[in-house]
Enzyme design. Structure first.
Site, PDB file in Angstrom:
ATOM      1  N   HIS A 178       1.538  -4.463   4.581  1.00 37.59           N
ATOM      2  CA  HIS A 178       0.520  -4.090   3.584  1.00 37.59           C
ATOM      3  C   HIS A 178       1.131  -3.215   2.492  1.00 37.59           C
ATOM      4  O   HIS A 178       1.967  -2.344   2.770  1.00 37.59           O
ATOM      5  CB  HIS A 178      -0.613  -3.329   4.280  1.00 37.59           C
ATOM      6  CG  HIS A 178      -1.868  -3.252   3.484  1.00 37.59           C
ATOM      7  ND1 HIS A 178      -2.005  -2.451   2.379  1.00 37.59           N
ATOM      8  CD2 HIS A 178      -3.057  -3.886   3.630  1.00 37.59           C
ATOM      9  CE1 HIS A 178      -3.225  -2.585   1.887  1.00 37.59           C
ATOM     10  NE2 HIS A 178      -3.884  -3.451   2.634  1.00 37.59           N
ATOM     11  N   GLY A 190       5.512  10.441   0.136  1.00 39.99           N
ATOM     12  CA  GLY A 190       5.114   9.503  -0.905  1.00 39.99           C
ATOM     13  C   GLY A 190       3.964  10.047  -1.732  1.00 39.99           C
ATOM     14  O   GLY A 190       3.770  11.255  -1.834  1.00 39.99           O
TER      15      GLY A 190
END
Length: 549
Positions: A82, A174
């Protein structure tokens, strides 16, 4: 109405159960938040968590979940099927009840700012929370995924809304995408066919995107805005379905989608035999549907919430393939605590509790109960009148009265427990310590505030019960003549409740050291009693005229 929002964060870990459990536990530590679902996926290496609560607790839980994910997930080692850009990849806030999408967007922006300031997590704001039009699209925010972040952070036009430094924190966790979106309803419409192709044709007819133009230029849009749909065959049930995501339930409510898919299917010689809701729905989705079908039947809308939901379930055959239990499918019902108040008792239980040696429940709660009975009787006469043979043209007139009555019933039922709670609050204040001058002052102030509140609650009972009397009068004068005596009993119960509540206003007001706030309460109470007596007389005159004896 209590404000409720849903949060559906996606975390970049779907294999390590210890990590997933630790994140969920961090979310669960916030009081007032209920985790409804945890859905890990190994192939995507991603877990979707669904939790619900009031805005403050939900935002706190979202923050704690993000903090735990930052500690435990290293994006430098993450791989999955994903798209993803962060340990906490997406973090949407979704309005459920009592709050707008715009308010959720503001909460999302504040949450993103806090995540960066306190945790150092870079954040993009997307969908309704987007600061830039192009970032309404999540794909734009997540373009290039985690691997592209160093380059994006060096570009003023592409760096996150909060944070822009590629440092050790960013390298590990991130960037998160924090946003607000409307509630998505996933629903499958069951067809009396096994043909995937025909199911797909119906899906193309209705979905917003529509189908490709045969000319090869552009698309022919479908009839339902805010929807995505495909057709498929389900081996488990042996039928084809139109599988739909309703992305905007304000533009296309569930019942409108059901009606339109049924129309499109019929145009192709098919029939929708029912619908299957996948996941959860806000209560309003079913209430809006139930009211829609009641109006189509020209039936009163002034019935209980439970009955309205039942009409929705039966009208759309939500139990076509398997039993449909609203308690397991409606978010608000899942959030509801097991109540143990007076209104959850049987009539006998409430009566026996009142008769016991405890001081509560007392006259205030009984007065609110009398008011609730008054409103309920007026509602009953309205519903009977709406359904009376030969009176079909007047159904809306009586439905409006019944809806008002139901609202009063709900308000007065809540006041039954609130009156007892007000008394218990006074008792708790008397139990406060009084060893020092400071403690004595705090105790005295608390008692005064609690006593004033205990006078205000029965006044609210009076105000609400007074509103039931015009309904009783209207039903006595123009409702079903066979039920006129019920309207009369409603008036008598209302006046008894009002006079009883007035006694509670007086006795609590008399206990106040400062009589200044008591005077307007007493004046209003006296005015309500006077107005109620006039209405009672008018109701009984109308009732006696019908009875004729």
């Amino acid at each position: 109405m209590k404000q409720l929002i849903e949060c559906v964060p996606n975390y970049s870990e779907g294999k390590d159960q210890s990590v997933i459990q630790a994140i969920v536990e961090a979310i669960s530590t916030v009081e007032g938040v209920k985790v409804l679902d945890v859905d890990p996926g190994e192939a995507t290496n991603r877990t979707v968590v669904t939790f619900v609560g009031e805005p403050g607790p939900v935002c706190e839980a979202a923050f704690r979940g993000a903090a735990r994910a930052q500690e435990l997930i290293d994006m430098r080692k993450h791989h999955g099927a994903h798209p993803r850009s962060g340990a906490t990849d997406v973090l949407p806030l979704i309005p459920i009840a009592g709050i707008t999408l715009q308010e959720c967007a503001q909460l999302a922006r504040k949450l993103a700012e806090r995540m960066y300031k306190e945790l150092g997590i870079p954040c993009y704001c997307y969908e309704a929370a987007a600061f830039r039009p192009e970032r309404k699209n999540l794909a734009v925010c997540r373009e290039g995924e985690y691997e592209a972040l160093p380059e994006k952070m060096a570009d003023e036009a592409r760096k996150p809304d909060f944070g822009g430094e590629w440092n050790e924190v960013a390298a590990r966790c991130g960037a998160s995408n924090v946003g607000a979106r409307g509630f998505l309803v996933a629903v499958n419409f069951n067809l009396n066919t096994t043909s995937t192709r025909r199911a797909m044709a119906v899906a193309f007819d209705v979905r917003e995107k529509g189908r490709k133009n045969p000319s090869g230029e552009g698309w022919i849009p479908g009839t339902l805005k805010g929807t995505k749909a495909i057709g498929w065959f389900i081996d488990e049930y042996g039928i084809a379905q139109v599988s739909m995501n309703i992305t905007d339930i304000d533009v296309t409510p569930l019942h409108i989608a059901f009606e339109e898919v049924s129309r499109a299917a019929a145009a192709r010689g098919l029939r929708v035999t029912g619908a299957e809701i996948v996941g959860l729905v806000p209560k309003r989705v079913l209430l809006e549907a139930g009211r829609f079908y009641l109006e189509k039947q020209q039936r009163s809308l002034g019935i209980s919430e439970e009955e309205i939901v039942k009409i929705a379930v039966k009208s759309m055959s939500l139990d076509d393939l398997k039993p449909f239990n609203p308690k397991e499918k409606v978010i608000e019902y899942l959030m509801a605590e097991n109540r143990k108040g007076l209104t959850q008792m049987t009539v006998e239980g409430f009566t026996r509790e009142t008769a016991s040696e405890s001081a509560a429940p007392g006259g205030g709660s009984v007065s609110a109960c009398m008011g609730a009975f008054a409103a309920a009787l007026s509602t009953m006469v309205a519903n009977l009148s709406a359904h009376k043979r030969g009176w079909d043209a007047r159904w809306k007139e009586f439905s409006d009265v019944a809806e008002q009555g139901q609202q009063l019933v709900d308000e007065l039922l809540s006041l039954i427990d609130e009156d007892t709670a007000a008394f218990n609050r006074i008792m708790a204040c008397f139990a406060m310590p009084k060893g020092t001058d400071e403690e004595k002052a705090a105790r005295s102030k608390a008692i005064e505030e609690a006593t004033l509140y205990a006078a205000e609650v029965p006044l609210r009972t009076m105000e609400a019960t007074l509103k039931a009397l015009p309904l009783a009068l209207q039903m006595a004068q123009s409702g079903n003549p066979a039920s006129s005596s019920d309207a009369g009993v409603a008036a008598l119960a209302a006046v008894a409740g009002i006079r009883g509540a007035r006694l509670n206003v007086r006795i609590n007001a008399a206990s106040l050291k400062d009589q200044a706030p008591a005077r307007p309460l007493l004046e209003r109470a006296d005015a309500i009693v006077a107005e109620a007596r006039v209405l009672e007389k008018q109701v009984l005159e109308a009732v006696n005229a019908h009875i004729g004896l």
